[in-house]
Write an enzyme that holds these catalytic residues in place. Sequence first.
Site, PDB file in Angstrom:
ATOM      1  CG  ASP A 135      69.703  14.771  35.491  1.00  0.00           C
ATOM      2  OD1 ASP A 135      68.928  14.189  34.719  1.00  0.00           O
ATOM      3  OD2 ASP A 135      70.674  15.431  35.096  1.00  0.00           O
ATOM      4  CE  LYS A 190      72.188  14.169  26.405  1.00  0.00           C
ATOM      5  NZ  LYS A 190      72.167  15.549  26.902  1.00  0.00           N
ATOM      6  CE1 TYR A 193      77.158  15.173  30.111  1.00  0.00           C
ATOM      7  CE2 TYR A 193      76.207  17.166  31.038  1.00  0.00           C
ATOM      8  CZ  TYR A 193      76.812  16.503  29.987  1.00  0.00           C
ATOM      9  OH  TYR A 193      77.086  17.172  28.831  1.00  0.00           O
TER      10      TYR A 193
END
Length: 377
Positions: free
Chosen positions: A170, A195, A98
């Site tokens: 993650d 999210k 990310y």
Amino acid sequence: MDISTLCIHGAEDHTHCTGSITVPIYQAATFVHPGVGESTGYDYSRLQNPTREQVEKIVAKLENGADALAFSTGMAAVTALMELFKIGDHLIVSDDLYGGTHRLFHHISMKNGISFSFVDTSDSSEVIKHIKKETKAIYIETPTNPMMQVTDIAAISKIAKENNLLLIVDNTFLTPYFQNPIQLGADIVIHSGTKYLSGHNDTLSGFLVTRTEELSEKLRFIHKTTGAGLSPFDSWLMIRGIKTLAIRMEKQQENAILLANWLSNHPKVQSVYYVGLPTHPGYEISKKQARGFGSMISFKVDTEETAVQLLSKVKLVLYAESLGGVETLITYPMLQTHADVPKEEREAKGIDERLLRISVGIENINDLIVDLGQALG
């Protein structure tokens, strides 16, 4: 208790005399001491707050962890995590990462004397090759953002344990509903709660879940010292969002599979990256270590012009950053999530002007297909 039931009932607290079925929002900064040396268990909301405590309990239960710590954002959680390490320490990290985490590691953590090896963690031999005496942890995303690479968590856990390293995973894309890294050997699990855990694009949050109480104690000291705890109201929003996690994940995945297959057959789409397609190189590992494939899709179109046209013409699908909400969002990684990654490095990973990423929502799939069809032309 089944995980879908746990999502709904896992945060209940029946100790309140009102009988409220929802956890109260304790919008309090400080708490009264009954006397000298006495405490109700709560002193100051930076240390702990009853509403935050409840969302932490439910996330810990969902991930089968010893503890969970709630932060104001996902990046606040990762930033606090990096305080476990000191000058001279080395981490092995997934090379498709990310963009915000990439920015933190390159511009903050490296400045603070921590070094990194960015490798393809889906290849165990590459991980082994980069271990050195200063290495303290292996940090992976699986699936990765945005190229959807899949890492075998159990295999990397074996390597980590053999070398006395922490394994950090993650798990934002698959959530504890579909994947539980601690059961596969992870020591710390990260979530951007903004999210899927929230699910409604209306709040920011982050979580660290620990395998052991020892790790929890270290991180709780960092948590209270650096001060990025999740607010009471946002904690309540997270509890509310988690109640529908199971049904949202199932519907979003159902839509994603149909949409990935439709995209695969569109003449202007050259490549589709979705772990639920049998052609994906991580498909079999995904089936082994997860209960589902999630609803994140990246795809490449034939030209930059097609990508720009699509982003300009979508109507139902929203051109916006973030992911995991009930609304379908489309993102242009090179200009949004990965804008701070150097161009040469970004393009070497396949993140170019033709790559788009979709977070599939819960709308009717036919409406999504019609909208993307007219936008692609």
